[in-house]
Design a protein around this motif. Sequence first.
Motif, PDB file in Angstrom:
ATOM      1  N   ARG A   1       0.832  -1.209   0.000  1.00 23.10           N
ATOM      2  CA  ARG A   1       0.000   0.000   0.000  1.00 23.10           C
ATOM      3  C   ARG A   1       0.862   1.254   0.000  1.00 23.10           C
ATOM      4  O   ARG A   1       0.368   2.359  -0.132  1.00 23.10           O
ATOM      5  CB  ARG A   1      -0.909   0.029   1.247  1.00 23.10           C
ATOM      6  N   GLY A   2       2.146   1.052   0.254  1.00 15.85           N
ATOM      7  CA  GLY A   2       3.045   2.200   0.309  1.00 15.85           C
ATOM      8  C   GLY A   2       2.723   3.119   1.470  1.00 15.85           C
ATOM      9  O   GLY A   2       2.826   4.347   1.354  1.00 15.85           O
ATOM     10  N   GLU A   3       2.327   2.514   2.607  1.00 15.32           N
ATOM     11  CA  GLU A   3       2.028   3.351   3.771  1.00 15.32           C
ATOM     12  C   GLU A   3       3.219   4.251   4.055  1.00 15.32           C
ATOM     13  O   GLU A   3       4.368   3.799   4.044  1.00 15.32           O
ATOM     14  CB  GLU A   3       1.741   2.485   5.014  1.00 15.32           C
ATOM     15  N   ASN A   4       2.927   5.500   4.337  1.00 12.57           N
ATOM     16  CA  ASN A   4       4.022   6.432   4.598  1.00 12.57           C
ATOM     17  C   ASN A   4       4.529   6.237   6.024  1.00 12.57           C
ATOM     18  O   ASN A   4       4.231   7.010   6.932  1.00 12.57           O
ATOM     19  CB  ASN A   4       3.523   7.870   4.387  1.00 12.57           C
ATOM     20  N   MET A   5       5.239   5.150   6.213  1.00  7.97           N
ATOM     21  CA  MET A   5       5.804   4.885   7.535  1.00  7.97           C
ATOM     22  C   MET A   5       7.156   4.190   7.398  1.00  7.97           C
ATOM     23  O   MET A   5       7.594   3.865   6.283  1.00  7.97           O
ATOM     24  CB  MET A   5       4.834   4.054   8.372  1.00  7.97           C
ATOM     25  N   THR A   6       7.809   4.004   8.528  1.00  6.39           N
ATOM     26  CA  THR A   6       9.163   3.459   8.518  1.00  6.39           C
ATOM     27  C   THR A   6       9.171   2.155   9.301  1.00  6.39           C
ATOM     28  O   THR A   6       8.658   2.106  10.421  1.00  6.39           O
ATOM     29  CB  THR A   6      10.128   4.469   9.182  1.00  6.39           C
ATOM     30  N   VAL A   7       9.738   1.131   8.689  1.00  7.36           N
ATOM     31  CA  VAL A   7       9.778  -0.175   9.353  1.00  7.36           C
ATOM     32  C   VAL A   7      11.232  -0.562   9.606  1.00  7.36           C
ATOM     33  O   VAL A   7      12.043  -0.583   8.670  1.00  7.36           O
ATOM     34  CB  VAL A   7       9.087  -1.250   8.484  1.00  7.36           C
ATOM     35  N   PHE A   8      11.536  -0.838  10.861  1.00  8.70           N
ATOM     36  CA  PHE A   8      12.864  -1.358  11.206  1.00  8.70           C
ATOM     37  C   PHE A   8      12.712  -2.846  11.482  1.00  8.70           C
ATOM     38  O   PHE A   8      11.950  -3.252  12.361  1.00  8.70           O
ATOM     39  CB  PHE A   8      13.419  -0.628  12.438  1.00  8.70           C
ATOM     40  N   PHE A   9      13.425  -3.634  10.702  1.00  5.18           N
ATOM     41  CA  PHE A   9      13.301  -5.085  10.767  1.00  5.18           C
ATOM     42  C   PHE A   9      14.594  -5.655  11.335  1.00  5.18           C
ATOM     43  O   PHE A   9      15.641  -5.616  10.692  1.00  5.18           O
ATOM     44  CB  PHE A   9      13.039  -5.610   9.348  1.00  5.18           C
ATOM     45  N   ILE A  10      14.520  -6.156  12.544  1.00  6.69           N
ATOM     46  CA  ILE A  10      15.724  -6.633  13.229  1.00  6.69           C
ATOM     47  C   ILE A  10      15.826  -8.143  13.000  1.00  6.69           C
ATOM     48  O   ILE A  10      15.123  -8.934  13.639  1.00  6.69           O
ATOM     49  CB  ILE A  10      15.650  -6.316  14.746  1.00  6.69           C
ATOM     50  N   ASN A  11      16.709  -8.496  12.084  1.00  7.58           N
ATOM     51  CA  ASN A  11      16.839  -9.896  11.693  1.00  7.58           C
ATOM     52  C   ASN A  11      17.998 -10.536  12.453  1.00  7.58           C
ATOM     53  O   ASN A  11      19.168 -10.291  12.158  1.00  7.58           O
ATOM     54  CB  ASN A  11      17.075  -9.970  10.174  1.00  7.58           C
ATOM     55  N   ASN A  12      17.633 -11.370  13.462  1.00 10.07           N
ATOM     56  CA  ASN A  12      18.682 -12.119  14.168  1.00 10.07           C
ATOM     57  C   ASN A  12      18.520 -13.620  13.940  1.00 10.07           C
ATOM     58  O   ASN A  12      19.046 -14.437  14.694  1.00 10.07           O
ATOM     59  CB  ASN A  12      18.723 -11.770  15.664  1.00 10.07           C
ATOM     60  N   ALA A  13      17.740 -13.960  12.913  1.00 10.46           N
ATOM     61  CA  ALA A  13      17.629 -15.346  12.441  1.00 10.46           C
ATOM     62  C   ALA A  13      17.102 -16.322  13.494  1.00 10.46           C
ATOM     63  O   ALA A  13      17.345 -17.532  13.404  1.00 10.46           O
ATOM     64  CB  ALA A  13      18.979 -15.842  11.901  1.00 10.46           C
ATOM     65  N   ILE A  14      16.351 -15.781  14.483  1.00 10.27           N
ATOM     66  CA  ILE A  14      15.907 -16.653  15.572  1.00 10.27           C
ATOM     67  C   ILE A  14      14.813 -15.946  16.367  1.00 10.27           C
ATOM     68  O   ILE A  14      14.679 -14.729  16.280  1.00 10.27           O
ATOM     69  CB  ILE A  14      17.133 -16.971  16.487  1.00 10.27           C
ATOM     70  N   TYR A  15      14.010 -16.727  17.097  1.00  8.41           N
ATOM     71  CA  TYR A  15      13.101 -16.111  18.083  1.00  8.41           C
ATOM     72  C   TYR A  15      13.916 -15.930  19.365  1.00  8.41           C
ATOM     73  O   TYR A  15      14.173 -16.898  20.074  1.00  8.41           O
ATOM     74  CB  TYR A  15      11.924 -17.014  18.426  1.00  8.41           C
ATOM     75  N   GLY A  16      14.323 -14.716  19.656  1.00  7.33           N
ATOM     76  CA  GLY A  16      15.143 -14.482  20.849  1.00  7.33           C
ATOM     77  C   GLY A  16      14.340 -14.613  22.136  1.00  7.33           C
ATOM     78  O   GLY A  16      14.661 -15.396  23.027  1.00  7.33           O
ATOM     79  N   MET A  17      13.260 -13.881  22.198  1.00  3.37           N
ATOM     80  CA  MET A  17      12.522 -13.742  23.454  1.00  3.37           C
ATOM     81  C   MET A  17      12.037 -15.076  24.032  1.00  3.37           C
ATOM     82  O   MET A  17      12.037 -15.290  25.239  1.00  3.37           O
ATOM     83  CB  MET A  17      11.306 -12.837  23.223  1.00  3.37           C
ATOM     84  N   THR A  18      11.610 -15.967  23.145  1.00  2.34           N
ATOM     85  CA  THR A  18      11.001 -17.200  23.647  1.00  2.34           C
ATOM     86  C   THR A  18      12.003 -18.335  23.828  1.00  2.34           C
ATOM     87  O   THR A  18      11.626 -19.464  24.103  1.00  2.34           O
ATOM     88  CB  THR A  18       9.875 -17.644  22.686  1.00  2.34           C
ATOM     89  N   GLY A  19      13.284 -18.038  23.617  1.00  5.95           N
ATOM     90  CA  GLY A  19      14.283 -19.048  23.932  1.00  5.95           C
ATOM     91  C   GLY A  19      14.966 -19.682  22.736  1.00  5.95           C
ATOM     92  O   GLY A  19      15.464 -20.799  22.819  1.00  5.95           O
ATOM     93  N   GLY A  20      14.975 -18.972  21.604  1.00  6.44           N
ATOM     94  CA  GLY A  20      15.816 -19.423  20.493  1.00  6.44           C
ATOM     95  C   GLY A  20      15.193 -20.453  19.580  1.00  6.44           C
ATOM     96  O   GLY A  20      15.859 -21.403  19.145  1.00  6.44           O
ATOM     97  N   GLN A  21      13.910 -20.281  19.262  1.00  3.28           N
ATOM     98  CA  GLN A  21      13.294 -21.196  18.291  1.00  3.28           C
ATOM     99  C   GLN A  21      13.612 -20.747  16.867  1.00  3.28           C
ATOM    100  O   GLN A  21      14.039 -19.629  16.624  1.00  3.28           O
ATOM    101  CB  GLN A  21      11.764 -21.221  18.460  1.00  3.28           C
TER     102      GLN A  21
END
Length: 503
Positions: A122-142
Amino acid sequence: MATNVLKKSPTFYDHFERWRPTQNETTHYCPGCGHGNVHKLIAEALGDLGLADRGIFVSPVGCSVFAYYYFDTGNIQAAHGRAPAVGTGLKRVHPHSIVMTYQGDGDLASIGGLEILHAANRGENMTVFFINNAIYGMTGGQMAATTLIGQKTTTSPYGRTIENEGYPLRMSELLATLEAPVLVERCHLADAKGIMACRKAVRKAIQNQAEGKGFSFVEILSPCPTGWKMTSLEAEKFIKEKMMPVFPVQVFRDESATREGHFREPKNLSDQEMWEALDLGLFGETHPLDKEFLENFKTTHLKFAGFGGQGVLTAGVILAAAGMQENLHVSWIPSYGPEMRGGTANASVVLSKDPIGSPLVVDPDVLVAMNDPSLDSFENSVVKGGLIIVNSSIISRKVRRKDVVALYIPLTDIAAEHGITAAANMVLLGAYLEYSKLLPVDSIKEIIPIGIKRKQLVEANLRVVDAGVEWIRKSLSDGKHKVIVPPSRETESTPTVFPEVGK
Ligand SMILES: Cc1ncc(C[n+]2csc(CCOP(=O)(O)OP(=O)(O)O)c2C)c(N)n1
Ligand code: SF4
């Protein structure tokens, strides 16, 4: 010079309040985590660009769930993966705010994969920061959608395989295929040069939004030493040697210099214009009931149930609209099967003088059963001392409960006698209001002409409302039955007599 570089950005709060009072100057992130670096780049950019006061930060679910403890901006927290939808809503209402979603790869690429795709498209006029650490950090590394082939996680203990889990999803590459985004860039945090490139990308992505240029996406390859079970130095190496070959650091699209900026201003519709635009057809003047009536009004939960075509949804919406005209708080939610014709349907309606916490009606004070399956399904859910109105033209059995008021009315027959069989729902409204005195009958008669789409049927509908009123008056005039308004759950008193009216 050094003091400038090292000082805390004013866009950060002075204290990390969550862990007060002992550790209030530290963060909740693990040592060596990339989230802190990215926070710093964003905070400094907002401060330097003078945009912090307009900033609205959308925190995700993930390790950065507490981002709102750090940023002295507007803050909101979105459900897992839904930050782009929340951001869209914010941006549409406040087009001159600076909306930033901040999302991990579990959040953005896994559970929220489609949210981001559509927001970008849609081209929403907003900014997305995508933090790619290749894992689910918070839940214990899935394993995440971005986990590398062969990478061991708690849910891929032998390493991710193409056969089982497919390929790592490259979000920047995917979004760069769309026409709408203005900026799609991937950078990394594995060394100072990488961090400086991220700094530039972060600023550009925020600046684009301030200039109304559209959707900017910055993917940041970020270390998660805890989830990866590595030291910080090993994590940096992992980014360079393992992640970057799969996720090349690159500018995939950048039209920042050439895109014209524009802001999508919200339409300022009056309530009436909005109702008309949505073809709700129920707009009218409110005329509050007298004060005493309102003060004594007991919250009433109703369930109107029947088969499709019996008008149970319409009955509910007309009663709710009538309540609204009287300045009550109301809610109405329909529930129906997938069939266009002949399925079951029910409407949950709540009327209250106070704000309504939930529109769900699990245990109604009043059940209207227009057909057998409705009575079978909902009889037991009615509160003790509640009211069940049975359409006795169609339902042959009696109410089995002995602790409720049962009112048997041949709704369909009465409507048929007046030449409009389909208006049994209006007979019902007339009869119910005459019986319960919940609202004056006139209040629904005012709504019907606006609420009914086929205007040639208005007169007939009004006539059968009167027929319902008449039926109740006649049934009660023999003195055998008296009107007992079902007690409200607020008073918890129970009527001593449980009359069966009409049979
Ligand atoms: C609807 C829902 N599903 C699952 C979860 C569990 N959950 C919490 S965080 C998370 C993934 C977080 O990973 P990521 O987005 O990569 O962020 P990180 O923690 O690595 O920063 C999951 C699956 C949840 N909170 N809500
Ligand atoms: S688990 Fe990973 S992403 Fe989460 S705070 Fe620790 S290092 Fe950062």
